[in-house]
Every structure is written in C-alpha cells, then in structure tokens.
Motif scaffolding. Sequence first.
Motif, PDB file in Angstrom:
ATOM      1  N   ALA A 192       0.658  10.756  -2.533  1.00  0.00           N
ATOM      2  CA  ALA A 192       1.799  11.411  -2.515  1.00  0.00           C
ATOM      3  C   ALA A 192       1.815  12.842  -1.864  1.00  0.00           C
ATOM      4  O   ALA A 192       0.928  13.883  -2.445  1.00  0.00           O
ATOM      5  N   PRO A 193       2.345  13.349  -1.018  1.00  0.00           N
ATOM      6  CA  PRO A 193       2.425  14.604  -0.408  1.00  0.00           C
ATOM      7  C   PRO A 193       3.293  15.651  -1.001  1.00  0.00           C
ATOM      8  O   PRO A 193       4.057  15.249  -1.822  1.00  0.00           O
ATOM      9  N   GLY A 194       3.085  16.807  -0.496  1.00  0.00           N
ATOM     10  CA  GLY A 194       3.881  18.122  -1.040  1.00  0.00           C
ATOM     11  C   GLY A 194       5.144  18.184  -0.296  1.00  0.00           C
ATOM     12  O   GLY A 194       5.483  17.287   0.817  1.00  0.00           O
ATOM     13  N   LYS A 195       6.227  19.013  -0.665  1.00  0.00           N
ATOM     14  CA  LYS A 195       7.463  19.107   0.020  1.00  0.00           C
ATOM     15  C   LYS A 195       7.356  19.358   1.629  1.00  0.00           C
ATOM     16  O   LYS A 195       6.441  20.272   1.686  1.00  0.00           O
ATOM     17  N   GLY A 196       7.897  18.637   2.429  1.00  0.00           N
ATOM     18  CA  GLY A 196       7.861  19.006   3.640  1.00  0.00           C
ATOM     19  C   GLY A 196       6.947  18.232   4.723  1.00  0.00           C
ATOM     20  O   GLY A 196       6.718  18.232   5.809  1.00  0.00           O
ATOM     21  N   GLU A 197       5.881  17.362   3.661  1.00  0.00           N
ATOM     22  CA  GLU A 197       5.237  16.645   4.399  1.00  0.00           C
ATOM     23  C   GLU A 197       5.000  15.172   4.339  1.00  0.00           C
ATOM     24  O   GLU A 197       4.251  14.426   4.742  1.00  0.00           O
ATOM     25  N   GLY A 198       6.294  14.785   3.896  1.00  0.00           N
ATOM     26  CA  GLY A 198       6.713  13.207   3.762  1.00  0.00           C
ATOM     27  C   GLY A 198       8.010  12.963   3.872  1.00  0.00           C
ATOM     28  O   GLY A 198       8.983  13.823   3.980  1.00  0.00           O
ATOM     29  N   ILE A 199       8.411  11.872   3.734  1.00  0.00           N
ATOM     30  CA  ILE A 199       9.851  10.967   3.728  1.00  0.00           C
ATOM     31  C   ILE A 199       9.944  10.250   2.944  1.00  0.00           C
ATOM     32  O   ILE A 199       8.872   9.475   2.331  1.00  0.00           O
ATOM     33  N   TRP A 200      11.062  10.111   2.650  1.00  0.00           N
ATOM     34  CA  TRP A 200      11.408   8.753   1.371  1.00  0.00           C
ATOM     35  C   TRP A 200      11.156   7.451   2.180  1.00  0.00           C
ATOM     36  O   TRP A 200      11.861   7.277   3.104  1.00  0.00           O
ATOM     37  N   SER A 201      10.353   6.806   1.688  1.00  0.00           N
ATOM     38  CA  SER A 201      10.066   5.285   2.251  1.00  0.00           C
ATOM     39  C   SER A 201      10.284   4.179   1.114  1.00  0.00           C
ATOM     40  O   SER A 201       9.509   4.403   0.337  1.00  0.00           O
ATOM     41  N   PRO A 207      12.201   3.838  -3.411  1.00  0.00           N
ATOM     42  CA  PRO A 207      11.704   4.783  -2.534  1.00  0.00           C
ATOM     43  C   PRO A 207      10.479   5.619  -3.008  1.00  0.00           C
ATOM     44  O   PRO A 207      10.469   6.084  -4.364  1.00  0.00           O
ATOM     45  N   ALA A 208       9.658   5.916  -2.282  1.00  0.00           N
ATOM     46  CA  ALA A 208       8.531   6.702  -2.616  1.00  0.00           C
ATOM     47  C   ALA A 208       8.392   7.777  -1.514  1.00  0.00           C
ATOM     48  O   ALA A 208       8.255   7.453  -0.343  1.00  0.00           O
ATOM     49  N   TYR A 209       8.141   9.099  -1.983  1.00  0.00           N
ATOM     50  CA  TYR A 209       7.826  10.173  -0.944  1.00  0.00           C
ATOM     51  C   TYR A 209       6.678  10.000  -0.203  1.00  0.00           C
ATOM     52  O   TYR A 209       5.363  10.058  -1.168  1.00  0.00           O
ATOM     53  N   THR A 210       6.747   9.598   0.912  1.00  0.00           N
ATOM     54  CA  THR A 210       5.576   9.203   1.546  1.00  0.00           C
ATOM     55  C   THR A 210       4.750   9.970   2.870  1.00  0.00           C
ATOM     56  O   THR A 210       5.788  10.637   3.497  1.00  0.00           O
ATOM     57  N   MET A 211       3.783  10.195   2.997  1.00  0.00           N
ATOM     58  CA  MET A 211       3.120  11.092   3.838  1.00  0.00           C
ATOM     59  C   MET A 211       3.583  10.789   5.306  1.00  0.00           C
ATOM     60  O   MET A 211       3.488   9.387   5.559  1.00  0.00           O
ATOM     61  N   THR A 212       3.681  11.667   6.032  1.00  0.00           N
ATOM     62  CA  THR A 212       3.889  11.431   7.476  1.00  0.00           C
ATOM     63  C   THR A 212       2.815  11.668   8.306  1.00  0.00           C
ATOM     64  O   THR A 212       2.591  11.209   9.566  1.00  0.00           O
ATOM     65  N   LEU A 213       1.584  11.986   7.544  1.00  0.00           N
ATOM     66  CA  LEU A 213       0.358  12.379   8.647  1.00  0.00           C
ATOM     67  C   LEU A 213      -0.083  11.177   9.001  1.00  0.00           C
ATOM     68  O   LEU A 213      -0.663  11.172  10.131  1.00  0.00           O
ATOM     69  N   ALA A 214      -0.220  10.072   8.166  1.00  0.00           N
ATOM     70  CA  ALA A 214      -0.698   8.883   8.564  1.00  0.00           C
ATOM     71  C   ALA A 214      -0.193   8.329   9.885  1.00  0.00           C
ATOM     72  O   ALA A 214      -0.604   7.739  10.975  1.00  0.00           O
ATOM     73  N   ALA A 215       1.085   8.267   9.875  1.00  0.00           N
ATOM     74  CA  ALA A 215       2.005   7.795  11.119  1.00  0.00           C
ATOM     75  C   ALA A 215       1.770   8.752  12.347  1.00  0.00           C
ATOM     76  O   ALA A 215       1.852   8.239  13.339  1.00  0.00           O
ATOM     77  N   ARG A 216       1.746  10.140  12.082  1.00  0.00           N
ATOM     78  CA  ARG A 216       1.707  10.848  13.073  1.00  0.00           C
ATOM     79  C   ARG A 216       0.139  10.675  13.822  1.00  0.00           C
ATOM     80  O   ARG A 216       0.039  10.551  15.071  1.00  0.00           O
ATOM     81  N   LEU A 217      -0.893  10.328  12.929  1.00  0.00           N
ATOM     82  CA  LEU A 217      -2.104  10.404  13.655  1.00  0.00           C
ATOM     83  C   LEU A 217      -2.204   8.833  14.285  1.00  0.00           C
ATOM     84  O   LEU A 217      -2.928   8.746  15.116  1.00  0.00           O
ATOM     85  N   GLU A 255       9.826   5.011  11.492  1.00  0.00           N
ATOM     86  CA  GLU A 255       9.630   3.536  11.590  1.00  0.00           C
ATOM     87  C   GLU A 255       8.078   3.346  11.183  1.00  0.00           C
ATOM     88  O   GLU A 255       7.736   2.280  10.681  1.00  0.00           O
ATOM     89  N   ARG A 256       6.946   4.185  11.750  1.00  0.00           N
ATOM     90  CA  ARG A 256       5.911   3.845  11.555  1.00  0.00           C
ATOM     91  C   ARG A 256       5.556   4.342   9.969  1.00  0.00           C
ATOM     92  O   ARG A 256       4.694   3.478   9.450  1.00  0.00           O
ATOM     93  N   VAL A 257       6.093   5.188   9.498  1.00  0.00           N
ATOM     94  CA  VAL A 257       5.982   5.422   8.041  1.00  0.00           C
ATOM     95  C   VAL A 257       6.306   4.319   7.179  1.00  0.00           C
ATOM     96  O   VAL A 257       5.477   3.504   6.326  1.00  0.00           O
TER      97      VAL A 257
END
Length: 293
Positions: A192-201, A207-217, A255-257
């Motif tokens: 679970a990421p912190g505020k601003g580091e994820g989106i709801w997916s 819905p789970a607040y999911t990191m976007t970092l994996a998708a960005r990488l 979409e990647r998330v």
Amino acid sequence: MLAKHRLASLLLPRLLQWLGQRSLPTLHRLGGAAGLATYWLASRYRQHLRSNLARALGREPTRKERHGAAKNAGRMMLELPWIWQQPLPRVLSQVLDVEGWEHLEAARAEGRPILALTPHIGCFEITSLYVGEHMPVTILYRPPKQTYVEPLLRAGRAQGAVSLAPADLSGVRRLIRAMRQGEMAGLLPDQAPGKGEGIWSPFFGKPAYTMTLAARLSQVDNAIVLFFWGERFSRRGWRIHVSPPTEAITGSLEERVHAINRNLESLILRCPTQYLWGYNRYKRPAGAEPPPQ
C-alpha cells in the motif's frame, strides 16, 4: 511507552538471533502454531483474514483454507530470521524446485530491461536472493519502523548480487538505472503506497489504493515484466516460480495499474492460502481521496 520501547529494542534482536539459529522445519512448525493461535486470539485479525480470503475466492473459505492462511502467515514471520542470518549457500539449498526459469533466460536473451514483481505470497524474501545468485538485481527497500531491526534486515537482504535502493526518488532512479544497465529491478507491487503515490484500482472486486511505481517502471524502454514468488512447502523449503503476465501490461499508466492487479489476482488464486491476507491491502492512506463507489 519509552520503557517498553527500550525493552523491545533489547529483547527483540536477541529473540531474532535465537530464532535464526533454529532449523527451518522447527521454525515452520512454531510459525504454524503461532499463526493459528493469533488467528483465534485476535478477533479483528481473524475477521480481516476471513473476509479478504472470501472476497478473493468468491465464496466462504473452508476451515482448512482459513487455518492454512493463518499458519502460513506465521511461518512467513518465523522463517525470516533464519533467511537473514544463515549463510547464503545454506539458505539457497532450501530452494527445492524452480518453475518457469526459462522465462527469465528468454528475457535476458532479448536484452530489454527486466522488472520483477513479487507480491506478498509465500516466501517473498527468497526470490531476490535466488535471482541474485544468477544476475545482479536491485530491489526497493523501505527501512522498518523498528530501527534496531534494520541492521539485521539489511544484512539479510543485501547478499550476493542483490543491491538495496531506498524507497524514495533517488531509489527509483537507481531502479531505472539498473534496468537500463542490464540488471533486474524488483519490488512488491501490492504494498500500500502513501498519498499521491497510487490510484484506486480494483483488487478482487474492491477498490485498493495501488502504487503507480510498478506501472511506471514497466514503461521504461519497453521493459519485460515477470512475476516471481516463492511457494512454501510444508515444513521444508520453497519452490521458486517465474511467470510472465497472463494479461499484457500495456496502455496508459492507469490501464497498466489495473492490469498488474488483475495479474496478481490470477497468481494469488494459484495458491490462495499462502497470500498474506492479514495485510491491510484496502486501507486508505491519510489525506488520500476516498475510493470510488
């Protein structure tokens, strides 16, 4: 409160050292008993585990499934001191089987960046150590809240060709640099990421607040994404799994998330009693917008 913290800082490292000298089968037996005891003694934990497991299965879990999940959570906790403190060759000798290694070999042959995603299933500590015996890998690292545990944890994880990158912007840059230099980058995509580091997916329909970092990488130079996890054998060692995505991780960041979460669902359902259902995957970070209805 301060006195309790001091007591913990004195006793916990000694307890971890003691556990690290027991045999792995002994720790798995103790961990299974401790996990089951926690399940029955902690009503909130029991309800949390049961409801999350039911959501994933789409039905009420059986008694065997509930108890299996609780036991595996305990085994995961008690095997960590052993992994961190035993000599690396002895730890890796307990990798009794490897499935799908050809996917990693094929990815390396292509010469593209490789991103390893390891969810909270089975023994996720063993995967990076095993991969690190075959190629350099840089993993994202977040220091524990208990600072007196950090030296032991760092020494246990940074073995062989495994490097640790801090969970901040400099660490992300190191991951990208490692990928572009022919190394592997790895992280836990269901943390679970912190505020601003994820989106709801959506994650198993909620819905789970999911990191976007994996998708960005995954967008770095058309990277190859592989999923790694360590299946735990009962009171023995582990089987390393290497799996390509069952659903392509493409499109926009959002979409990647969503695609990563769907891939995680498919992987978890292969061995649902070894996922860490007690982890509060659906929590809302402080300050984050509420989940969509």
